[in-house]
Design an enzyme around this catalytic site. Structure first.
Site, mmCIF file in Angstrom:
data_model
loop_
_atom_site.group_PDB
_atom_site.id
_atom_site.type_symbol
_atom_site.label_atom_id
_atom_site.label_comp_id
_atom_site.label_asym_id
_atom_site.label_seq_id
_atom_site.Cartn_x
_atom_site.Cartn_y
_atom_site.Cartn_z
ATOM 1 N N LYS A 70 15.785 83.152 73.272
ATOM 2 C CA LYS A 70 16.293 82.328 74.361
ATOM 3 C C LYS A 70 15.233 81.304 74.698
ATOM 4 O O LYS A 70 14.046 81.525 74.442
ATOM 5 C CB LYS A 70 16.583 83.188 75.597
ATOM 6 C CG LYS A 70 17.561 82.566 76.551
ATOM 7 C CD LYS A 70 18.997 82.709 76.079
ATOM 8 C CE LYS A 70 19.942 81.893 76.934
ATOM 9 N NZ LYS A 70 21.348 82.192 76.618
ATOM 10 N N ASP A 114 23.323 76.608 76.915
ATOM 11 C CA ASP A 114 23.503 77.641 77.949
ATOM 12 C C ASP A 114 23.677 76.860 79.250
ATOM 13 O O ASP A 114 24.063 75.676 79.205
ATOM 14 C CB ASP A 114 22.290 78.588 77.989
ATOM 15 C CG ASP A 114 22.512 79.784 78.910
ATOM 16 O OD1 ASP A 114 23.308 80.675 78.548
ATOM 17 O OD2 ASP A 114 21.912 79.838 80.002
HETATM 18 P P1 NDP Z 1 27.233 75.843 83.100
HETATM 19 O O1 NDP Z 1 25.964 75.181 83.441
HETATM 20 O O2 NDP Z 1 28.259 75.121 82.304
HETATM 21 O O3 NDP Z 1 27.942 76.357 84.446
HETATM 22 C C1 NDP Z 1 27.336 77.220 85.344
HETATM 23 C C2 NDP Z 1 28.241 77.356 86.545
HETATM 24 O O4 NDP Z 1 27.756 78.380 87.409
HETATM 25 C C3 NDP Z 1 28.306 76.082 87.370
HETATM 26 O O5 NDP Z 1 29.590 75.976 87.921
HETATM 27 C C4 NDP Z 1 27.270 76.360 88.467
HETATM 28 O O6 NDP Z 1 27.434 75.615 89.644
HETATM 29 C C5 NDP Z 1 27.554 77.820 88.718
HETATM 30 N N1 NDP Z 1 26.455 78.492 89.399
HETATM 31 C C6 NDP Z 1 25.141 78.457 89.128
HETATM 32 N N2 NDP Z 1 24.464 79.249 89.977
HETATM 33 C C7 NDP Z 1 25.383 79.802 90.791
HETATM 34 C C8 NDP Z 1 25.331 80.711 91.872
HETATM 35 N N3 NDP Z 1 24.169 81.212 92.292
HETATM 36 N N4 NDP Z 1 26.505 81.067 92.462
HETATM 37 C C9 NDP Z 1 27.677 80.574 92.040
HETATM 38 N N5 NDP Z 1 27.785 79.702 91.035
HETATM 39 C C10 NDP Z 1 26.662 79.322 90.424
HETATM 40 O O7 NDP Z 1 26.825 77.213 82.393
HETATM 41 P P2 NDP Z 1 27.678 78.135 81.418
HETATM 42 O O8 NDP Z 1 29.090 78.200 81.885
HETATM 43 O O9 NDP Z 1 27.370 77.740 80.039
HETATM 44 O O10 NDP Z 1 26.956 79.544 81.652
HETATM 45 C C11 NDP Z 1 27.331 80.416 82.713
HETATM 46 C C12 NDP Z 1 26.794 81.803 82.409
HETATM 47 O O11 NDP Z 1 27.317 82.253 81.154
HETATM 48 C C13 NDP Z 1 25.271 81.918 82.275
HETATM 49 O O12 NDP Z 1 24.874 83.198 82.724
HETATM 50 C C14 NDP Z 1 25.062 81.833 80.773
HETATM 51 O O13 NDP Z 1 23.840 82.442 80.374
HETATM 52 C C15 NDP Z 1 26.266 82.627 80.290
HETATM 53 N N6 NDP Z 1 26.643 82.381 78.896
HETATM 54 C C16 NDP Z 1 26.976 81.123 78.458
HETATM 55 C C17 NDP Z 1 27.366 80.937 77.149
HETATM 56 C C18 NDP Z 1 27.850 79.626 76.636
HETATM 57 O O14 NDP Z 1 28.332 79.577 75.496
HETATM 58 N N7 NDP Z 1 27.799 78.551 77.429
HETATM 59 C C19 NDP Z 1 27.342 82.046 76.183
HETATM 60 C C20 NDP Z 1 27.071 83.337 76.765
HETATM 61 C C21 NDP Z 1 26.699 83.457 78.059
HETATM 62 P P3 NDP Z 1 26.559 74.269 89.916
HETATM 63 O O15 NDP Z 1 27.299 73.193 89.176
HETATM 64 O O16 NDP Z 1 26.611 74.138 91.394
HETATM 65 O O17 NDP Z 1 25.174 74.523 89.394
#
Ligand code: NDP
Length: 450
Positions: free
Chosen positions: A129, A169
């Site tokens: 990572k 990510d």
């Molecule tokens: P993005 O950056 O696309 O989206 C993250 C989302 O989570 C945004 O809507 C963000 O809001 C929100 N967020 C962040 N912190 C908080 C919080 N404390 N409370 C509520 N909402 C929050 O990320 P991803 O969708 O890619 O990733 C999301 C999760 O999935 C992570 O844990 C990542 O490690 C995991 N993941 C992702 C993969 C991928 O292929 N993308 C693969 C496997 C796991 P804001 O816009 O306000 O920051």
């Protein structure tokens, strides 16, 4: 400490002493060690060859300075990371996260979990990572590009198509991968498939953007069918986050006949009893990079509430936490159970605290741990690597079918491993054991190297 085995207690104490300020990493290690008690008991060679001691120490952790120039001409300095955790079963593979909260503990917890997740996919990928405390929100395209170029100017020497293949990510989507790849190509004069999540015009795979969210729903559907003889159809679903994972999980849940009534971002959540307008949310977040608070302006039946954790008080049948680590605590888990939730499946990495997981398990709620249920993203990254090596592109249908098969297999492998060790229905233990076994066998076969 909840470990019973004296040996595992000693191993964990040493990990704790060495990494005492790394709360997230310690949380992830303890959860895995708890699941491995029966395996350690039945396989003494694991102890003899120090497999657990080796697996809990990264093979390599690189920390570097990332200087770049902002739009005002001022020099900014961020910290970059790449934690290469374990390459016993294949090249390091795992995403890059750009978020202000990034630190070594978060990188190590994510890298550690990634090893087991990648193993579960059945593809030959080790775990890693990386990322930076750079926060893209509010930055111009030019600033993001200059940051990505500086980041890659150091990272390029540590990666390669047979060494380490990063992906996206949080905070790293198609735009960032494009800038990173462009700089890699310029520095190395090579078009090797050294990143995944690339655009379709330069070696990306169809279905990669959708993969984690779709995969989460394929896993959840298989779990519902096999363990409760039911499906998404007609269910009410709450999804936290509104990023890449959340958006495509919502699309697939809706396609499977569910109604998604709530989504969030880090500032708050929306509730739309008629079912969220997911096309609008996708455009708002992916194209306009707006805030979810804007949703009720065009959807008057919906409400917006500040404080994203309140989302778990909304009654639902299925909860999909898809935002970030430790976003769902014990009190939220109790609220979900009280309101009759039937299944919780993790889209984000480690979104449920250990206390929350205990609440779900005690209440007999179906619980799908991230390592298993969100492995679809890295699985399709693995398929992107296959296509790059073969200089070939599969159709969306071909990739989607392979993704579906991988997620169904992961469910059954985790379920069977839990049964084998007398923990029927415990997918946390099953996923940890199934993921661990393949890596441990590879390490044993290769002798004491790393
Ligand atoms: P993005 O950056 O696309 O989206 C993250 C989302 O989570 C945004 O809507 C963000 O809001 C929100 N967020 C962040 N912190 C908080 C919080 N404390 N409370 C509520 N909402 C929050 O990320 P991803 O969708 O890619 O990733 C999301 C999760 O999935 C992570 O844990 C990542 O490690 C995991 N993941 C992702 C993969 C991928 O292929 N993308 C693969 C496997 C796991 P804001 O816009 O306000 O920051």
């Amino acid at each position: 400490m909840s470990l019973k085995s004296e040996y595992l207690q000693q191993v964990y104490k040493k990990v704790e002493m060495r990494n005492e300020h790394e709360a997230e990493f310690l949380q992830a290690v303890l959860e895995v060690l708890e699941s491995l008690e029966p395996v350690i008991e039945s396989r003494p060679e694991l102890k003899q060859y120090g497999i657990i001691e080796r697996m809990t120490e990264p093979e390599r952790a690189i920390i570097f300075r990332v200087p770049w120039i902002d739009d005002e001409g001022k020099v900014q300095v961020n910290r970059g990371f790449r934690v290469q955790f374990n390459s016993a079963i294949g090249p390091y593979k795992g995403g890059l996260r750009f978020h202000k909260s990034v630190n070594l503990s978060i990188m190590k917890f994510l890298g550690f979990e990634q090893c087991f997740k990648n193993s579960l996919t059945g593809l030959p990928m080790g775990g890693a990572k990386g990322g930076s405390d750079f926060h893209p929100q509010g930055r111009s395209d030019g600033e993001v590009m200059r940051f990505c170029q500086s980041f890659m100017t150091e990272l390029y020497r540590h990666i390669g198509p047979d060494t380490d293949v990063p992906a996206g990510d949080m905070g790293v989507g198609g735009r960032e991968i494009g800038y990173l790849y462009g700089q890699y190509r310029r520095i190395t004069n090579s078009t090797a498939g050294v990143l995944t999540g690339k655009g379709l015009s330069y070696g990306g795979s169809l279905i990669r953007p959708e993969a984690t969210g779709y995969g989460l729903c394929y896993f959840t559907q298989e779990m519902l069918q096999n363990m409760r003889d039911t499906s998404f159809d007609g269910k009410t679903v709450v999804i936290s986050g509104s990023g890449n994972v959340a958006i495509y999980a919502a699309y697939k849940a809706i396609e499977f006949g569910a109604k998604v009534v709530a989504m969030s971002d880090s500032a708050g959540y929306i509730y739309d009893k008629d079912g969220v307008d997911i096309d609008f949310i996708r455009e708002l977040k992916e194209v306009r990079r707006g805030r979810i608070a804007e949703y009720p302006e065009t959807h008057p039946n919906a409400t917006y509430t500040q404080d994203s954790t309140g989302i778990w008080n909304i009654p639902c049948d299925i909860a999909l936490p898809c935002a970030t680590q430790n976003e769902l605590g014990e009190a939220s888990a109790e609220a979900l159970v009280k309101n009759g939730v039937m299944a919780v499946a993790e889209g984000a990495n480690m979104p449920s605290t250990p206390g929350a997981v205990a609440v779900f398990q005690k209440a007999g709620i179906l619980f799908a741990p991230a390592k298993a249920s969100n492995a679809g993203g890295v699985a399709v990254s693995g398929l992107e690597m296959c296509q790059n090596s073969a200089r070939y592109s599969w159709t969306a249908e071909e990739v989607d079918r392979k993704l579906y098969e991988i997620m169904v297999n992961i469910f059954h492998n985790a379920d069977n491993a839990a049964k084998l060790y007398g923990m029927d229905g415990n997918l946390v233990a099953g996923a940890n054991i199934a993921g661990f076994t393949k890596i441990a066998d590879a390490m044993l076969a290769q002798g004491v190297t790393y």
